[in-house]
Enzyme design. Structure first.
Site, PDB file in Angstrom:
ATOM      1  N   ARG A  90       8.276   9.958 -13.352  1.00 39.21           N
ATOM      2  CA  ARG A  90       8.622   9.952 -11.847  1.00 39.21           C
ATOM      3  C   ARG A  90       9.473  11.266 -11.495  1.00 39.21           C
ATOM      4  O   ARG A  90       9.283  11.847 -10.519  1.00 39.21           O
ATOM      5  CB  ARG A  90       9.095   8.881 -11.163  1.00 39.21           C
ATOM      6  CG  ARG A  90       9.096   9.015  -9.557  1.00 39.21           C
ATOM      7  CD  ARG A  90       9.648   7.606  -9.032  1.00 39.21           C
ATOM      8  NE  ARG A  90       8.621   6.690  -9.124  1.00 39.21           N
ATOM      9  CZ  ARG A  90       9.285   5.475  -9.391  1.00 39.21           C
ATOM     10  NH1 ARG A  90      10.525   5.158  -9.448  1.00 39.21           N
ATOM     11  NH2 ARG A  90       8.416   4.329  -9.360  1.00 39.21           N
ATOM     12  N   ASP A  97       7.473  -6.353  -8.460  1.00 36.18           N
ATOM     13  CA  ASP A  97       8.375  -5.391  -8.812  1.00 36.18           C
ATOM     14  C   ASP A  97       9.696  -5.921  -8.819  1.00 36.18           C
ATOM     15  O   ASP A  97      10.169  -6.986  -7.831  1.00 36.18           O
ATOM     16  CB  ASP A  97       8.320  -4.247  -8.159  1.00 36.18           C
ATOM     17  CG  ASP A  97       8.918  -3.058  -8.758  1.00 36.18           C
ATOM     18  OD1 ASP A  97       9.192  -3.205  -9.921  1.00 36.18           O
ATOM     19  OD2 ASP A  97       8.974  -1.779  -8.061  1.00 36.18           O
ATOM     20  N   LYS A 108       5.858   1.265 -14.957  1.00 33.96           N
ATOM     21  CA  LYS A 108       5.568  -0.281 -14.852  1.00 33.96           C
ATOM     22  C   LYS A 108       4.413  -0.562 -13.983  1.00 33.96           C
ATOM     23  O   LYS A 108       3.663  -1.252 -14.101  1.00 33.96           O
ATOM     24  CB  LYS A 108       6.651  -1.044 -14.815  1.00 33.96           C
ATOM     25  CG  LYS A 108       7.745  -0.749 -15.678  1.00 33.96           C
ATOM     26  CD  LYS A 108       9.034  -1.422 -15.471  1.00 33.96           C
ATOM     27  CE  LYS A 108       9.992  -1.247 -14.455  1.00 33.96           C
ATOM     28  NZ  LYS A 108      10.528   0.210 -14.443  1.00 33.96           N
ATOM     29  N   THR A 109       4.759   0.043 -12.762  1.00 32.06           N
ATOM     30  CA  THR A 109       3.576  -0.250 -11.453  1.00 32.06           C
ATOM     31  C   THR A 109       2.373   0.359 -11.720  1.00 32.06           C
ATOM     32  O   THR A 109       1.178  -0.063 -11.625  1.00 32.06           O
ATOM     33  CB  THR A 109       4.312   0.485 -10.211  1.00 32.06           C
ATOM     34  OG1 THR A 109       5.661   0.032 -10.041  1.00 32.06           O
ATOM     35  CG2 THR A 109       3.300   0.159  -9.277  1.00 32.06           C
ATOM     36  N   THR A 128      13.940  -3.821 -14.268  1.00 27.56           N
ATOM     37  CA  THR A 128      14.836  -3.024 -14.859  1.00 27.56           C
ATOM     38  C   THR A 128      16.129  -3.530 -15.595  1.00 27.56           C
ATOM     39  O   THR A 128      16.870  -3.125 -16.516  1.00 27.56           O
ATOM     40  CB  THR A 128      15.612  -2.103 -14.096  1.00 27.56           C
ATOM     41  OG1 THR A 128      16.133  -2.705 -12.748  1.00 27.56           O
ATOM     42  CG2 THR A 128      14.756  -1.077 -13.285  1.00 27.56           C
TER      43      THR A 128
END
Ligand code: ADP
Length: 342
Positions: A225, A117, A72-73, A166
């Site tokens: 990640r 975020d 997302k980032t 999330t």
């Protein structure tokens, strides 16, 4: 089951943001064309970028949802780069009052991206303050207090708000409705993760055998990640061995040292399953599980549980979590290593 020793608590934990931040940054794709997978999301964003550029306007506000570590980032930063603008980043819990937000919003240039975020953790009064900024790029700031208080309207540069969450369900309906673009990121197929692992290894100046990349991918629960984090530890193995290639043997040994078993489960996953099994058929609530596992409720809900549910090992009922027949079977197959006992 061969149970390998856990390396350390940090390594055995699926990563959330802080520890990985500098590393994430180095491996982050910079352009949409470099972003692997998520085909429909990428296609929609490509269209929005092209349309916005042709009109000379910012991209409509974007809400990105999905589990931690899915990109997302990365996408928020790509949107800014593709627009030739800047991305300013903050997080829901960091903004306590409208004034915190006003400072950020007034610092934005034309068509910049403001990335928030964990946007579902924005306090309600801050969220409401954002509405006019999102709708017509206007803010009202209060000067002075008490009888001398004055409301001063302020025009902002047109910008794009990119919110990441999330838990999309926790966003209020009026807030959700103010985002023109909603995209959901799903966990990646293992072959895409293997592609990312090979790309990341290349960026780190290493080669990785195909089998080794596949092995890392199969343990990474569809999360880039986590794959990148495993790769970082494998790089240590390669460095120690004086090798520029991560081999299958290194990957196997390296992942074992991180406490991963051959089912791709981490120590905490196994404890999770054991607790539920011991509860017999009584569902366990999140709070009880969190205390028993010594983990935050949020981490359990966002990081561990989704994978166990996706794998069909745990089920969520209205009264709590229960182990499934597949979960029981896995424990039986694996034996019950006493070192994992909660
Ligand atoms: P999130 O914001 O969803 O928690 P991030 O955008 O921080 O996730 O991504 C975590 C790491 O995973 C980044 O370092 C990035 O390099 C990598 N990553 C995520 N998605 C992709 C992708 N589609 N292709 C390549 N790398 C990716």
């Amino acid at each position: 089951m061969e149970l390998r020793p856990a390396f350390s608590r940090e390594d055995a934990t699926p990563p959330t943001r802080p520890a990985d931040a500098p590393y994430d940054l180095a491996l982050r794709p910079k352009r949409l064309a470099e972003f692997i997978g998520q085909g429909p999301v990428v296609a929609n964003l490509r269209l929005s970028i092209d349309a916005a550029k042709s009109r000379g306007e910012p991209i409509d506000h974007v809400l990105l949802s999905g589990l931690p570590g899915l990109g997302k980032t990365t996408l928020a930063e790509i949107l800014a780069l593709e627009m030739g603008s800047t991305c300013r980043t903050t997080a829901g819990p960091a903004i306590e009052k409208p004034g915190d937000l006003a400072g950020l919003l007034t610092s934005l240039g034309r068509n910049d991206v403001l990335f928030i975020d964990e946007i579902h953790r924005l306090p309600t009064h801050v969220e409401e303050y954002l509405y006019s900024a999102m709708e017509d790029f206007r803010l009202v700031i209060m000067l002075d207090q008490g009888p001398r208080a004055r409301a001063v309207p302020l025009q902002l540069h047109p910008f794009t708000l990119v919110g990441a969450t999330t838990r999309e369900g926790l966003l209020s309906e009026p807030f959700r409705a103010r985002f023109g673009i909603h995209e959901r990121l799903e966990p990646y197929e293992a072959k895409l993760i293997a592609e990312m692992v090979a790309r990341s290894a290349g960026l780190l100046g290493l080669a990785i055998d195909e089998g080794a990349a596949d092995l890392v991918a199969s343990c990474s629960r569809g999360t880039p990640r986590l794959a990148n984090r495993f790769l970082r530890r494998l790089r240590d193995h390669a460095d120690v061995a004086g090798s520029k290639t991560i081999t299958m043997a290194m990957a196997d040994a390296g992942l074992a040292r991180l406490g991963l078993d051959e089912n791709g489960l981490l120590a905490l996953d196994r404890k999770f399953l054991l607790l539920l099994e011991r509860a017999q058929d009584r569902p366990m609530g999140l709070k009880t599980l969190a205390v028993a596992l010594g983990e935050e409720e949020r981490t359990i809900e966002d990081v561990y549980e989704p994978y166990l549910i996706r794998e069909g090992l745990v089920a969520k009922t209205p009264r709590g979590r229960v182990i499934t027949p597949s979960g029981r079977e896995l424990l039986t197959r694996a034996g019950r290593p006493s070192k994992d006992a909660p």
